[in-house]
Design an enzyme around this catalytic site. Structure first.
Site: not given
Length: 307
Positions: A75, A77, A135, A195-197, A269
């Protein structure tokens, strides 16, 4: 074999890239590069530095990362120094590496994305942009990634202002990712990355509190590979533009699964955190893996599962 990969108007020397947010700005691995002869940053298909925003961001409160059984939660940010600092302080080193640099950008509005794209299109060394609309660790960070109309509007808005190749990074936190992929394609994206997370959470039950300062975060690593593979396979049947596969890739076998599922390239990643040479190791193993198919055409491999 010619390893060159075409992602729309973007040409890459090979299909092995490092994912944004997991490789820093590449300079932190320069010492490792000199220690291992086979590990040369210039040989990578491309590097995606940490996502940047128009203005500096402090990011989320700590703790920002948490290890899980088969991956990690983060996280962060979008902690970064802003686009102007990136251009003046990070790009000089990045462009000296010698491989394509794909800059990941995030904004709050269509106008902000477009403004950043304009600021980057004439910066030496910038080969393409990745539009991070996925995100899960910031407020409204997935707004454009969950609404197909807004996604198409964003991509077309950036395309009108910028001539650089565009890759749209999609979130898995939707009911049907093919709808979002088609929206990006309709907006003029050269490719999509996915994909993103995956949004997740970890809890310290003894203290009755989340393990992340932000409460929830993005799950990455081997745990999400089956989800990513499924989504790449589905999107490959839904769009005509190329796909960049992301999610839990750490070995050559992982890569090959994504390629035959329909990905034209992949991004490494989370593996970079515990094995910074992962991308180079995979690239070295690629010729032997491709030899299995007894072909000298890279395109014969992509999407083979569909055929």
């Amino acid at each position: 074999m010619n390893w060159e990969v075409a992602l729309g108007r973007l040409r890459l020397p090979n299909p092995i890239l490092t994912a944004s947010g997991t490789f820093g700005y590449a300079k932190n691995v320069s010492e490792l590069e000199s220690e291992r002869g086979h590990f040369a940053l210039k040989n990578l298909g491309g590097i995606l530095p940490k996502t940047i925003t128009r203005l500096p961001r402090k990011g989320n409160p700590p703790p920002r990362t948490c290890e899980t059984a088969a991956g990690m939660l983060n996280a962060i940010g979008l902690d970064n120094d802003g686009i102007e600092e990136f251009v003046s302080q990070k790009m000089p080193y990045l462009r000296s590496i010698g491989c394509p640099i794909i800059v990941s950008i995030a904004g709050r509005t269509v106008e902000e994305y477009a403004e950043m794209a304009v600021m980057l299109q004439d910066v030496p060394g910038v080969a393409a942009l990745e539009l991070n609309i996925s995100c899960p660790n910031v407020a409204h960070g997935t707004d454009f990634g969950k609404n197909p109309q807004e996604c198409e509007k964003l991509v077309s808005g950036v395309r009108e202002k910028c001539d650089l190749p565009l890759i749209t990074k999609l979130t898995p936190n939707v009911s049907d990712i093919t709808i979002m992929a088609r929206a990006a394609e309709n907006g003029g994206s050269d490719a999509v990355s996915l994909i993103n997370t995956v949004l997740g959470m970890a809890i310290d039950w003894r203290r009755c509190q989340p393990r992340l300062g932000n409460g929830m975060g993005g799950l990455s690593g081997p745990a999400i590979k089956p989800i990513a593979l499924r989504m790449v396979f589905q999107v490959a049947q839904a769009v005509r533009i190329p796909i960049v596969g992301i999610g839990g890739i750490e070995t050559i076998d992982d890569c090959m699964e994504f390629f035959v599922a329909g990905a034209s390239a992949v991004q490494i990643g989370t593996a970079n955190f515990y094995r910074p040479t992962a991308a180079a190791d995979i690239l070295a193993a690629l010729p032997e893996a491709i030899a299995h198919f007894q072909t000298n055409r890279w395109t014969d491999i992509i999407g083979r599962l569909h055929r």
